[in-house]
Enzyme design. Structure first.
Site, PDB file in Angstrom:
ATOM      1  N   LYS A 206       0.832  -1.203  -0.051  1.00  0.00           N
ATOM      2  CA  LYS A 206       0.039  -0.169  -0.009  1.00  0.00           C
ATOM      3  C   LYS A 206       0.783   1.297   0.021  1.00  0.00           C
ATOM      4  CE  LYS A 206      -4.379  -1.597   1.712  1.00  0.00           C
ATOM      5  NZ  LYS A 206      -4.123  -2.927   1.489  1.00  0.00           N
TER       6      LYS A 206
ATOM      7  N   GLU B   8      -2.527   7.098   7.842  1.00  0.00           N
ATOM      8  CA  GLU B   8      -3.113   8.019   6.823  1.00  0.00           C
ATOM      9  C   GLU B   8      -4.234   8.777   7.779  1.00  0.00           C
ATOM     10  OE1 GLU B   8      -5.281   5.544   3.964  1.00  0.00           O
ATOM     11  OE2 GLU B   8      -3.388   5.243   2.763  1.00  0.00           O
TER      12      GLU B   8
ATOM     13  N   ARG C  64      -7.190  -7.660  -9.722  1.00  0.00           N
ATOM     14  CA  ARG C  64      -7.953  -8.614 -10.181  1.00  0.00           C
ATOM     15  C   ARG C  64      -9.403  -8.702 -10.315  1.00  0.00           C
ATOM     16  NH1 ARG C  64     -10.919  -8.633  -5.393  1.00  0.00           N
ATOM     17  NH2 ARG C  64     -10.037  -7.992  -3.569  1.00  0.00           N
TER      18      ARG C  64
END
Length: 445
Positions: A116, A200, A293
């Site tokens: 990430k 974050e 995906r």
């Protein structure tokens, strides 16, 4: 187009892929565990190979056994579905090194977006908006505290290698951060083998909006609209709809352009999803992660854009052009997906068991992608998803009305299920208005 395809997954997504493979005249091969031997996807495939016991580490995540099954059955390509090995770059590389076709993005793209922090940095460099946060893992608790002080509370504490809503915690002050940091790091080490943590900005009121992208065989990346995914429990989705009731044409244009830039930044091929957080007050959106995906919720995009995303995946993998005109994509109507899980509808705790009754709804604008039939048993070894109920209509209101009728018609007995929750949600004024956020489920409970 290749002639044989091994589906390295189970349940409803395996059945979904088999359906398109057979439509295209492709021999469908599946692998399965001992526990799943009696499920519909096994009997519907042309060839089925047992690759191990119920434990997914010894069956559906057993790369060696899956590759052996591909070799033994003459498979030319492997479709990983979602979950399990679908975002495992090493597996993708091994598949291709063995001379097989990987139905998914390249291993380099999977690697680039799998971490990430690396993904955030790549997106920022590509001009995709990212939320304020760390640009490298918080090495220790002191680093996390310093980062949070600079970002400003509240903050989200996230496992850098996490996904599917797992490995996340919210801290509103330093004391909470100290607790969440240790908790998330320990969970990440145990679940992902990587204890890296990022910090974050946390948005108390936010919507979860994602964009479906498709990297074509000719190198172009196109966006097939957005999906609203804000109905969640424990950061995991329960309902998705397209288009998002929060997205104006102008905002949609910005969303889609950012998603295309994200795909282009990693030379993306095949299907993927760019997930974002949308501040409903300011209209600002921020990159959250890219899922490399096929998504669980892909059917709502299929309805609204009139494409078979699995077919497009297979065509890209085979080096073929898409069935649609990339320059003429436009949404039509509205679609909603409800995830029918084997879980308690109040606290959402898993409730597996033998299915004694299974009657699916039908009718105009109603589709059910299911993994089970009456007589099957939902075991505790895998995700609790039993089926996806997808409805569509010319308008959002028509889709909602069809969803209400379909939920009332769907009969399941045996395992616990969350149909009563959806009946409640579809009468909820906040949901009906379209002006909801990721806190809607907690407000209902």
């Amino acid at each position: 187009m290749f002639e044989s395809l091994l589906v390295a997954n189970r349940g409803e997504i395996a059945r979904r892929i088999i359906r398109t493979a057979k439509k295209l005249g492709i021999r469908a091969i599946v692998v399965h565990s001992d526990a799943d031997a009696g499920l519909p996807f096994v009997t519907e495939a042309d060839v089925a190979v047992c690759v191990g016991p119920a434990n997914p580490a010894l069956s559906y995540r057993n790369a060696e056994a899956i590759l052996a099954a591909a070799k033994d059955t003459g498979a030319q390509a492997i479709h990983p579905g979602y979950g399990f090995l679908s975002e495992n770059a090493d597996f993708a590389r091994t598949v291709e090194a063995g001379g097989l076709i990987w139905v998914g993005p390249g291993a380099d793209a999977i690697s680039a977006m799998g971490d990430k922090i690396n993904a955030r940095n790549l997106m920022a460099a590509a001009g995709v908006p990212v939320a304020p946060g760390t640009t490298e893992p918080a090495a220790d608790l002191d680093a996390a505290v310093a980062a949070a002080a600079e970002i400003g509370y509240p903050v989200m504490v996230k496992a850098a290698a996490g996904g599917g809503g797992m490995g996340m915690g919210v801290a509103t002050d330093e004391a909470g951060l100290r607790t969440e940091y240790d908790k998330v790091r320990s969970f990440a080490e145990r679940m992902f083998g990587d204890g890296s943590v990022l910090i974050e900005r946390y948005f108390p009121r936010v919507r979860h909006v994602e964009v479906q992208i498709l990297g074509l065989a000719d190198g172009r990346v196109v966006a097939l609209g957005e999906r609203e995914c804000s109905v969640q429990r424990r950061n995991q989705k329960l309902v998705e709809e397209s288009p998002s009731p929060a997205v104006s044409p102008e905002l949609r244009s910005r969303f889609l352009a950012a998603a295309v830039r994200a795909g282009e930044a990693v030379n993306y091929r095949n299907a993927g999803t760019v997930e974002c957080l949308l501040d409903p007050t300011t209209g600002e959106f921020f990159f959250l992660e890219m899922n490399t995906r096929l998504q669980v919720e892909h059917p709502v995009t299929e309805y609204v854009y009139g494409v078979d995303l699995v077919e497009e995946q297979l065509r890209v993998a085979a080096g073929l052009a898409p069935t649609f005109d990339p320059d003429a994509l436009a949404p039509r109507g509205h679609a909603i997906e409800l995830r029918i899980n084997a879980e308690d509808p109040k606290r959402f705790l898993p409730g597996p068991g033998a299915i004694t009754t299974w009657n699916e709804p039908s009718g105009s604008g109603v589709r059910v992608d299911s993994g089970y039939v009456a007589g099957n048993t939902v075991t505790p070894f895998y995700d609790s998803l039993m089926a996806k109920l997808i409805v569509s209509g010319d308008t959002r209101d028509e889709a909602v009305q069809r969803a209400k009728a379909a939920v009332a018609q769907f009969e399941i007995a045996g395992p616990k299920n969350n149909l009563p929750f959806f009946a409640e949600l579809l009468e909820n004024p906040e949901f009906l208005s379209g002006d909801y956020d990721t806190g809607i489920v907690s407000r209902m409970r």
